[in-house]
Write a protein that holds these residues in place. Sequence first.
Motif, mmCIF file in Angstrom:
data_model
loop_
_atom_site.group_PDB
_atom_site.id
_atom_site.type_symbol
_atom_site.label_atom_id
_atom_site.label_comp_id
_atom_site.label_asym_id
_atom_site.label_seq_id
_atom_site.Cartn_x
_atom_site.Cartn_y
_atom_site.Cartn_z
ATOM 1 N N LYS A 29 0.911 -1.035 0.056
ATOM 2 C CA LYS A 29 0.078 -0.098 -0.068
ATOM 3 C C LYS A 29 0.917 1.329 -0.090
ATOM 4 O O LYS A 29 1.862 1.115 0.710
ATOM 5 N N SER A 31 1.414 5.772 -0.387
ATOM 6 C CA SER A 31 0.786 7.164 -0.215
ATOM 7 C C SER A 31 1.369 8.240 -0.840
ATOM 8 O O SER A 31 2.723 8.048 -1.097
ATOM 9 N N GLU A 37 -2.650 10.867 -0.021
ATOM 10 C CA GLU A 37 -3.712 9.932 -0.047
ATOM 11 C C GLU A 37 -3.042 8.434 -0.194
ATOM 12 O O GLU A 37 -2.120 8.206 -0.916
ATOM 13 N N LYS A 38 -3.540 7.651 0.284
ATOM 14 C CA LYS A 38 -3.158 6.068 0.626
ATOM 15 C C LYS A 38 -3.845 5.272 -0.206
ATOM 16 O O LYS A 38 -5.260 5.312 -0.415
ATOM 17 N N THR A 39 -3.377 4.353 -1.193
ATOM 18 C CA THR A 39 -3.968 3.269 -1.897
ATOM 19 C C THR A 39 -4.912 2.624 -1.162
ATOM 20 O O THR A 39 -4.554 2.209 -0.112
ATOM 21 N N GLU A 40 -6.257 2.409 -1.595
ATOM 22 C CA GLU A 40 -6.993 1.244 -0.765
ATOM 23 C C GLU A 40 -6.721 0.048 -0.827
ATOM 24 O O GLU A 40 -6.783 -0.819 0.044
ATOM 25 N N ASN A 41 -6.144 -0.352 -1.994
ATOM 26 C CA ASN A 41 -5.739 -1.834 -2.346
ATOM 27 C C ASN A 41 -4.306 -2.018 -2.150
ATOM 28 O O ASN A 41 -3.499 -1.008 -2.578
#
Length: 157
Positions: A29, A31, A37-41
């Motif tokens: 994951k 950012s 913003e951090k990746t969801e997956n």
Amino acid sequence: MVVYKLLLKADLENVESVVASDDTRWYIKWSCNNCGEKTENFVYVSKHESRENPKGRGSANLLYTCKFCKRDSSVDVVKGSEKPYSKSGSYAGPVVEFDCRGITPEEYEPKVGWVVRCESGTEFEDGVDFADDWVDYDDKANNSVGVYGVSGKFERA
């Protein structure tokens, strides 16, 4: 250019070391360094996959565009940085390093793509998956072998 190293932690039973196989995909994951913003997956990066930057600035193992701020980022697996892990029970390494531009690794998810080297000299390659605890039997040493509780953390190199 910021280089991050992945430190591994696992409990090893009758195992000398574990090392990433040649075709390992690193599931991470990320950012965005611009907006946070951090990746969801989990998004994987592989040293064998190279993508040309559409804006003409070379290539990278991973090209990522932030969904929030639309900033482009890139990641390369540092050549020759993959090393074995052999210190049971504590974070050690690095097992691999990443050259990150505009993006920061946050969380690692262990999966397939590992080679387990036993104290007897036996090696296991096929089906070694660290998503859960991994166990097998070493016929040469006549005992069980296992890798338990694999986790990782990132540090700046």
